[in-house]
Design an enzyme around this catalytic site. Structure first.
Site, short mmCIF file in Angstrom:
data_model
loop_
_atom_site.label_atom_id
_atom_site.label_comp_id
_atom_site.label_asym_id
_atom_site.label_seq_id
_atom_site.Cartn_x
_atom_site.Cartn_y
_atom_site.Cartn_z
N ARG A 1 51.39 38.11 35.73
CA ARG A 1 51.61 36.88 34.97
C ARG A 1 50.88 35.66 35.52
O ARG A 1 50.87 34.60 34.89
CB ARG A 1 53.12 36.60 34.87
CG ARG A 1 53.79 37.43 33.79
CD ARG A 1 55.25 37.10 33.68
NE ARG A 1 56.03 37.69 34.76
CZ ARG A 1 57.22 37.23 35.15
NH1 ARG A 1 57.75 36.19 34.57
NH2 ARG A 1 57.87 37.83 36.12
N SER B 1 19.72 -5.78 55.60
CA SER B 1 19.99 -4.92 54.44
C SER B 1 18.82 -4.00 54.17
O SER B 1 17.66 -4.33 54.46
CB SER B 1 20.23 -5.80 53.21
OG SER B 1 21.40 -6.55 53.42
#
Ligand code: UD1
Ligand code: MG
Length: 460
Positions: free
Chosen positions: A8, A410
């Site tokens: 099941r 950055s």
């Protein structure tokens, strides 16, 4: 017993290997046996035997504390037949506790009580009253004394009305068990060898049979379908949430917490909704975890704040790949910490920053859109938005060392191996392939030029 098919579940995975709280169902059962200090754990396998055995022996090797052996049952002719296969490995002086690989939430103290009821000289059955006992073996008594277990399909109309059922769990002296197993037959409605038939043999032999009745249905609930699996998962998680709250942990919503491993919390920890904890996670005093965080194998020190949507995924607990977050650190939102991230006190890791196998010393910050892989980062370093360590040359990984007080602008690419000396500054947009000296400004990009009165091409 872990030989059954589990039709099941409608899955290719053997039923007992489906996960509950991150552990295979049968692993829960083995772990409970380990809690009882069982001398030996025997797992009866059948359907998917090689997978089940491989899954369990991996775990056992890792913990190395349990004598586990496997017995195969092929074909599966019933629960009595299953236990018959284990007879050669059961020692006569032992006490056997029969458990099912698909009943994961039985608690060790319940089994300790069952074992006390058995006391080495009785057959002790774990039983429970069910308003709807359909499908279960019924406990047939004469007066108070247990006479037999009768299976649903073999029961008379009167027996079907009995609400006390056999849970599937018993404790029984090995010597007697073996003698009764030898007497089983399959002359019943299902043509199976029923383990439960040993009760009538015990009664016939004048051997005492006792029922230890409990009322907590979750402890004997089996998993047969995805629905039942999900129900037991919630039951388990509710238990964990209650324990945490009893220790003082503040959960925004106990129904929206998932612990798939072990979570330990110091005082004044608060956890917002939809967090998942896996493996070994420890949270220090006053740690706050924002909503929607997934945290695996990590130790997060006092006062750290993990902002929403952060993913922390450490490697093996206790190894160099486990993750450490220092006291007062601020992580996220949307941060990603991968194996071997070691963050010191008051480190800040902001949104869309990924850290892997890197050490960041006290006060270092990488707040936006960055990658730190195989890096050693000193105290108070500021690592700019969009900067990355290029740690992989296509074949090997190399380290980047950023010494204390460095400021990386950055959008820098630090091509490893490379070292940025203490106090240095790297200009935005630089691509560094050589070491940068301490205290200098290092710029590695084309100089800016402007061509005056530049005319854009026009259409002809
Ligand atoms: C069994 C009991 C029943 C009890 C119920 C509780 C018997 C005959 N009946 O019924 O009294 O109320 O459990 O849930 O024991 N298994 C094997 N090999 C087999 C058959 C089963 O390993 O040949 C394993 C299954 O995988 C499972 C466990 O044994 O883990 C129980 O088997 P299951 O078929 O669910 O037993 P029930 O018929 O439900
Ligand atoms: Mg069943």
């Amino acid at each position: 017993m872990a030989a059954g098919k589990g039709t099941r579940m409608k899955s290719k995975l053997p039923k007992v290997l489906h996960l509950l709280a991150g552990r295979a169902l049968v692993q829960h059962v083995v772990d409970t046996a380990a809690e009882l200090q069982a001398r030996q754990v025997t797992v009866i396998t059948g359907h998917g035997a090689p997978e089940v055995e491989a899954a369990l022996s991996t775990v056992t090797r890792a913990t190395g504390q349990l004598d586990i052996n496997f017995v195969r049952q092929e074909p599966q002719l019933g629960t009595g037949h299953a236990i018959q296969q284990a007879v050669p490995v059961l020692r006569d002086d032992g006490l056997v506790v029969v458990l099912s690989g698909d009943v994961p939430l039985t608690q060790a103290d319940t089994l300790t009580q069952l074992i006390s009821a058995c006391a080495g000289d009785k057959l002790a059955l774990l039983t429970i009253d069910f308003a709807n006992p359909t499908g279960y073996g019924r406990i047939v008594r004469k007066g108070d004394a247990v006479q037999a277990i009768v299976e649903q399909k073999d029961a008379s109309a009167a027996q079907l009305k009995i609400t006390e059922v056999y849970s599937g769990i018993m404790a029984v002296p090995a010597k007697q068990l073996k003698s009764w197993l030898a007497r089983l037959d399959n002359k019943n409605a299902q043509g199976e060898y029923y383990l439960t038939d040993i009760v009538k043999f015990a009664v016939a032999d004048g051997f005492p049979v006792v029922a230890h009745k409990i009322s907590d249905a979750a402890q004997v609930a089996g998993v047969n379908s995805p629905v039942q699996l999900a129900e037991l998962e919630r039951t388990y998680q509710k238990r964990v949430a209650l324990q945490l709250m009893e220790q003082g942990v503040r959960l925004a919503d106990p129904s929206r917490l998932d612990v798939r491993g072990t979570l330990t919390c110091a005082q004044d920890v608060a956890i917002d909704v939809n967090c998942v904890f896996e493996g070994l996670v420890s949270l220090g005093e006053g740690v706050h975890i924002g909503p929607n965080c997934v945290i695996k194998n990590a130790s997060i020190a006092a006062g750290a704040v993990i902002h929403p949507f952060t993913h922390i995924e450490g490697g093996e607990p206790g190894s160099k790949n486990a993750i450490e977050v220092g006291p007062g650190a601020l992580i996220g939102p949307f941060a990603r910490l991968r194996p071997g991230a070691k963050l010191g006190a008051e480190v800040h890791i902001g949104n869309f920053v990924e850290v892997k196998n890197s050490t960041l010393a006290k006060g270092a910050k990488a707040n936006h859109l960055a990658y730190l892989g195989d890096a050693t980062v000193g105290e108070r370093v500021n690592y700019g938005a969009g900067s990355i360590t290029a740690n992989y040359d296509g074949a090997n990984k190399h380290r980047t060392v950023i010494e204390a007080d460095v400021h990386i602008g950055s959008n820098c690419v630090l091509i490893a191996p490379v070292t940025i000396g203490a106090g240095g500054t790297v200009g935005g947009g630089s691509t560094l392939s050589k070491d940068a000296p301490p205290l200098a400004l290092t710029v590695a990009r084309a100089r800016q030029v402007s061509i005056p009165n530049w005319k854009r091409p026009a259409k002809k």
